[in-house]
Design an enzyme around this catalytic site. Structure first.
Site, mmCIF file in Angstrom:
data_model
loop_
_atom_site.group_PDB
_atom_site.id
_atom_site.type_symbol
_atom_site.label_atom_id
_atom_site.label_comp_id
_atom_site.label_asym_id
_atom_site.label_seq_id
_atom_site.Cartn_x
_atom_site.Cartn_y
_atom_site.Cartn_z
ATOM 1 N N ASN A 2 -31.489 2.225 28.839
ATOM 2 C CA ASN A 2 -31.528 3.160 28.028
ATOM 3 C C ASN A 2 -32.162 3.850 26.867
ATOM 4 O OD1 ASN A 2 -29.182 5.597 27.202
ATOM 5 N ND2 ASN A 2 -28.129 3.905 27.057
ATOM 6 N N TRP A 3 -33.180 4.676 27.636
ATOM 7 C CA TRP A 3 -33.573 5.232 26.902
ATOM 8 C C TRP A 3 -32.922 6.512 25.975
ATOM 9 C CZ3 TRP A 3 -38.769 7.070 29.718
ATOM 10 C CH2 TRP A 3 -39.392 5.409 30.239
ATOM 11 N N LYS A 4 -31.487 7.205 25.912
ATOM 12 C CA LYS A 4 -31.286 7.584 25.396
ATOM 13 C C LYS A 4 -31.599 9.102 25.187
ATOM 14 C CE LYS A 4 -28.642 3.452 23.399
ATOM 15 N NZ LYS A 4 -28.238 3.459 22.136
ATOM 16 N N HIS A 24 -20.395 5.521 28.634
ATOM 17 C CA HIS A 24 -21.669 5.261 27.312
ATOM 18 C C HIS A 24 -20.518 5.049 26.352
ATOM 19 C CE1 HIS A 24 -24.135 4.101 24.038
ATOM 20 N NE2 HIS A 24 -24.849 2.794 25.038
ATOM 21 N N GLU A 69 -21.523 6.252 22.953
ATOM 22 C CA GLU A 69 -21.720 7.268 22.019
ATOM 23 C C GLU A 69 -21.345 8.441 22.998
ATOM 24 O OE1 GLU A 69 -26.063 6.222 22.624
ATOM 25 O OE2 GLU A 69 -25.580 5.124 21.309
ATOM 26 N N GLU A 77 -20.272 -3.476 25.677
ATOM 27 C CA GLU A 77 -21.325 -3.134 25.140
ATOM 28 C C GLU A 77 -20.349 -2.788 23.433
ATOM 29 O OE1 GLU A 77 -25.044 -0.851 26.380
ATOM 30 O OE2 GLU A 77 -23.359 0.305 25.851
ATOM 31 N N GLY A 114 -27.840 -0.483 18.831
ATOM 32 C CA GLY A 114 -28.401 0.146 17.862
ATOM 33 C C GLY A 114 -28.443 -0.427 16.379
ATOM 34 N N SER A 138 -28.304 -4.271 21.065
ATOM 35 C CA SER A 138 -29.213 -4.978 20.226
ATOM 36 C C SER A 138 -30.005 -6.477 20.962
ATOM 37 C CB SER A 138 -28.788 -5.157 19.242
ATOM 38 O OG SER A 138 -28.370 -4.600 18.223
ATOM 39 N N GLY A 144 -31.237 -0.486 25.222
ATOM 40 C CA GLY A 144 -31.375 0.331 23.879
ATOM 41 C C GLY A 144 -32.798 0.378 23.511
ATOM 42 N N GLY A 145 -32.750 0.215 22.202
ATOM 43 C CA GLY A 145 -33.859 0.383 21.226
ATOM 44 C C GLY A 145 -34.918 -0.257 22.042
#
Ligand code: PGA
Length: 250
Positions: A9-11, A95, A97, A167, A173, A212, A233-234
């Site tokens: 997930n590149w956001k 998600h 966010e 999640e 993150g 993470s 993500g990251g």
């Protein structure tokens, strides 16, 4: 047997050229891998370009959200059909966010899931508790509501096409990962909820862990019986890290 799925997930990261370059690096690292399913979810603006880069490889293209209507006066939104027209096969829905910053509710997750399935996209439905909810003993209630309301009204054959991502919000993150045991406990709880909804089909539904996940903790998490992959993500923004996770899974 549920095949492991590793999804990036590149956001809201990487412009078109940066996306092309990251996708090319991922193809160079993982283009041949067959032991796990791979998905990358760039921003909307990069979907078409990235689709060209991964064409002919086993890497699939995903989007990070969509609207539930097919078309119309919804400024700023895109539909499932539009995503499909650029080669998208999966879409992340609900998600945390989106829930925290953009008013996503279990009801809108449900509407989006209906629309995604109708269009032939695989919905990746995200659920997870905050630290406050966990510490206040509300975790199971929160997750039960998210799963039961988000997936309300689907037949077992629809549910079989859905992917769930657990999640924990406190792990996204933050560098704090749920331990393999903590994650497995919640995954098993979610599997139980899916069993209430879909009976034995629940054994076929993949439940990803997100929060993470990195190359050095992936193997421990993915060794657990109900953890069927990762939503990354990251670490999905560095080809070597994303590849490290995929290899740990394989
Ligand atoms: P993270 O994000 O890997 O950076 O914690 C996961 C996610 O939000 O999907």
């Amino acid at each position: 047997m549920r095949k492991i799925l590793i999804a990036g997930n590149w956001k809201m990261n990487r412009n078109v050229e940066e996306s092309r370059s990251l996708a090319a690096d991922i193809v160079a690292e993982l283009g041949e891998i067959q032991s796990v399913d791979l998905l990358i979810c760039p921003p909307y603006t990069s979907l078409d370009r990235v689709h060209g880069v991964i064409a002919g490889t086993s890497i699939q293209l995903g989007a990070q959200d969509m609207h539930w209507e097919k078309e119309g006066a919804y400024t700023g939104k895109v539909s499932a059909g539009m995503l499909q027209s650029v080669g998208v096969t999966s879409v992340i829905l609900g998600h945390s966010e989106q829930r925290t910053y953009f008013h996503e509710t279990d009801r809108t997750v449900n509407q989006k899931t209906v629309a995604a399935l109708e269009a032939g996209l695989t919905p990746i439905v995200c659920v997870g508790e905050t630290l406050e909810e966990r510490e206040g003993g509300k975790m199971e209630g929160v997750i039960r509501t998210q799963v039961m309301e988000g997936l309300k009204g689907f037949s077992p054959s629809d549910l079989e096409k859905i992917v769930i991502a657990y999640e924990p919000v406190w792990a996204i993150g933050t560098g704090k990962t749920a331990s393999p045991e903590q994650a497995q406990d919640v995954h098993a709880f979610i599997r139980g909820l899916l069993k209430e909804l879909a009976g034995d089909v629940s054994d076929k539904i993949r439940i990803l862990y997100g929060g993470s996940m990195k190359p050095d903790n992936a193997a421990g998490l993915l060794s657990k019986p109900d953890i069927d992959g990762g939503l990354i993500g990251g670490a999905s923004l560095k080809a070597a890290d994303f590849a490290g996770i995929a290899r740990a899974a394989g």
